[in-house]
Design an enzyme around this catalytic site. Structure first.
Site, PDB file in Angstrom:
ATOM      1  N   GLY A  81       0.857  -1.329  -0.015  1.00  0.00           N
ATOM      2  CA  GLY A  81       0.185   0.027  -0.101  1.00  0.00           C
ATOM      3  C   GLY A  81       0.744   1.451   0.105  1.00  0.00           C
ATOM      4  N   ASP A 176       5.409  -7.981   5.139  1.00  0.00           N
ATOM      5  CA  ASP A 176       5.350  -9.267   4.249  1.00  0.00           C
ATOM      6  C   ASP A 176       6.552  -8.917   3.176  1.00  0.00           C
ATOM      7  OD1 ASP A 176       3.494 -10.900   5.446  1.00  0.00           O
ATOM      8  OD2 ASP A 176       1.882  -9.987   4.308  1.00  0.00           O
ATOM      9  N   ASP A 205       0.428   1.767   8.595  1.00  0.00           N
ATOM     10  CA  ASP A 205      -0.178   0.967   9.719  1.00  0.00           C
ATOM     11  C   ASP A 205       0.737   0.935  10.776  1.00  0.00           C
ATOM     12  OD1 ASP A 205      -1.947   0.262   7.717  1.00  0.00           O
ATOM     13  OD2 ASP A 205      -1.778  -1.876   7.919  1.00  0.00           O
TER      14      ASP A 205
END
Ligand code: FBP
Length: 552
Positions: A81, A176, A205
């Site tokens: 993102g 990730d 985040d």
């Protein structure tokens, strides 16, 4: 290109580097630190990363540059993102690369990991980079969410790297993507490709952090943007005095974004998923908790308020997770078709009732009908319910409304309740990076090149001491394997970077916990206003409250 006045002015901004990286490439040398171990499962991680495990942490310091003089051809990708500051990581990387040797080349692979697989890239030059300095977005080369994890994919990347003469790859991504960076680094080392791999910590985040990585980039700008908007809504609520605003903020799983926004704006309510899980709260208990604040305020004549809801909240509610697991099972494989063929919602409702355990059906049954239907409409490619699409801000406001109606009937609640709903996510992910993110990202990129130049691989670019002014920041590198442990993913044990959830004994949550009872009843809003790019450092260079509290 049409340029806004701010865009033009931001091009002129010179991001601040850590003191040790200032003064020219010729004066940067390495100081070796201690050997590292993974945070858990040491034997397993060591066995999986025989070539890159256990390396030393390093810091850069002032001194004669002893790195090998060789031409570098570096490939870079943005992964996952968007997060404000990605363009600055690339410009910092480019500047360090060119300052070291004007013959060095930086290739930007397009669309995230796919670019490496499809060999789709652009070569950066000064004009290209200059058009993106200090701006938000990932549009310089785009991003993507393809996971780079199989040996076949790694072989393609190695082949394309060889074809283009790459000496290194920089992966700018979250937990990730950096797990994949570590695995790719190991593959490249094991196969003697000579290609180094370096990661940079990105995600709004805020859940890629640990004792080494104090913050992921983008968290600062995104939370400041949401906090500005929440503050504006608070001021509107306090002016109009007629609405409760239920505001969902992004953060796929961890509640760091919600917590930071609460610390910035002092709303009446902020839910923290990690606390909900620890206390095993039910949906009804959460609705009661919010309704208590609405009732007390309403009875004091204050029929308005603000509640912040983290995007990932429902997954932390144990009974809801169980319900989702049962629904996934209920509609597994061909059962979806049979379900979709049912003529109407009444028939579907009966099917659901007969397929769920009584416990899960009871949870399902208290959900407003639009949420019940959402659970069966939105499925991911594996056929699973897409929990992130559930409108939890509406779910809780509906449930609160019902609670209040009961309390009114019982005579305890005397106020009025009207709700407005908001979801802030995309509004903040591509904002002009704050000075903090502009400086931090540029430093991460510059530093990533120094790691390459000194021959490191499987390292994360690390810039720390971030709660201090930039000249006191410390630049260096940390083996990614140090941050890894084994976790169960899709039925298999995998080596992954541990995701950082909100720590309930950490200083940011403790501060919130100590104040929230007062905020729940008394209007205590604070209005952070818009990010300031020019002006006094105490306004423009502020870190997040989370970082300030964590660092004391
Ligand atoms: P990353 O973890 O890749 O940084 O992305 C985080 C995030 O912004 C989450 O907050 C949000 O749930 C998700 O991306 C949304 O993704 P998409 O852009 O695919 O809608």
């Amino acid at each position: 290109m049409n340029l806004s006045p701010l865009q033009k002015t931001r091009y002129e901004y010179s991001p601040k580097l850590p003191g040790m990286l200032r003064g020219g490439i010729a004066e940067i040398c390495v100081k070796d630190g201690a050997a590292t171990q993974s945070v858990a499962d040491q034997d397993k991680i060591k066995a999986l990363f025989p070539n890159t495990y256990g390396k030393n942490e390093i810091t850069f310091q002032k001194g004669t540059n002893t790195s090998e003089a060789k031409k570098q051809v570096v490939g870079v990708i943005l992964s996952g993102g968007q997060a404000p500051g990605g363009h600055n990581v690339i410009s910092g990387l480019y500047d360090a690369l060119k300052a070291t040797n004007s013959e060095n080349v930086l290739l930007g692979f397009k669309g995230g990991p796919d670019g490496l697989l499809k060999d789709d890239y652009v070569e950066f030059d000064d004009a290209f980079i200059d058009a993106y300095r200090n701006t938000g977005g990932f549009d310089i080369i785009g991003s993507g969410r393809t996971k780079l994890e199989t040996q076949e994919q790694f072989a393609i990347v190695a082949e394309n790297a060889k074809k283009n003469g790459l000496t290194a790859i920089v992966i700018i991504g979250g937990d990730d993507s950096n797990t994949n960076a570590a695995t790719l680094a190991e593959y490249m080392a094991a196969n003697n490709t000579g290609v180094q791999v370096i990661g940079c910590p990105k995600t709004i985040d805020g859940d890629l952090k640990n004792e080494d990585i104090e913050a992921s980039f983008g968290f600062d700008t995104a939370t400041k943007t949401y906090s500005e908007l929440i503050g504006n809504i608070e001021r509107d609520a306090n002016s109009a005095k007629k609405y409760w605003h239920f505001i969902k903020v992004m953060g796929r799983s961890a509640s760091h974004v919600a917590l930071e926004c609460a610390l910035e704006t002092q709303p009446n309510i902020c839910l923290i998923g990690e606390e909900v899980a620890a206390k095993k709260m039910s949906l009804s208990a959460i609705a009661d908790y919010i309704a208590d604040s609405v009732e007390k305020r309403g009875n004091n004549g204050e029929n308005f308020g603000v509640a912040i809801i983290p995007e990932g909240i429902v997954e932390f509610v144990p009974e809801f997770s169980k319900l989702i697991a049962e629904i996934n099972e209920l509609l597994a494989g061909e059962k979806t078709e049979a379900f979709n063929a049912l003529p109407d919602w009444v028939a579907k409702y009966d099917f659901i009732k007969s397929g769920l355990t009584a416990e899960s059906f009871a949870v399902f049954d208290i959900l407003p009908q639009f949420v019940q239907q959402q659970l069966f409409l939105e499925r991911d490619p594996h056929g699973n319910v897409q929990v992130s699409l559930i409108e939890s801000e509406k779910l809780f406001s509906e449930m609160v409304k019902e609670k209040l109606a009961a309390r009114k009937a019982a005579g305890t609640y005397k106020g009025k309740f009207g709700a407005q709903h908001h979801f802030f996510g995309y509004e903040g992910r591509c904002a002009f990076p704050s000075n903090f993110d502009a400086d931090y990202c540029y430093s991460l990129g510059y530093n990533a090149f120094m790691l390459i130049q000194y021959g490191y691989t499987g390292y994360l670019s690390k810039v720390s001491n971030l709660s201090k002014p930039a000249d006191e920041w410390v630049a260096g590198g940390m083996p990614i394997t140090k941050m890894m442990n084994m976790e169960r993913r899709n039925g298999e044990d995998k080596p992954v970077i541990r995701k950082a959830l909100v720590e309930l004994d950490g200083a940011p949550f403790k501060y919130f916990e100590a104040h929230r009872e007062e905020w729940a009843v008394k209007t205590s809003f604070t209005y952070p206003g818009a990010i300031q790019y020019f002006g006094p450092a105490e306004v423009c260079d502020l870190t997040t409250r989370t970082l300030a509290l964590e660092k004391g």
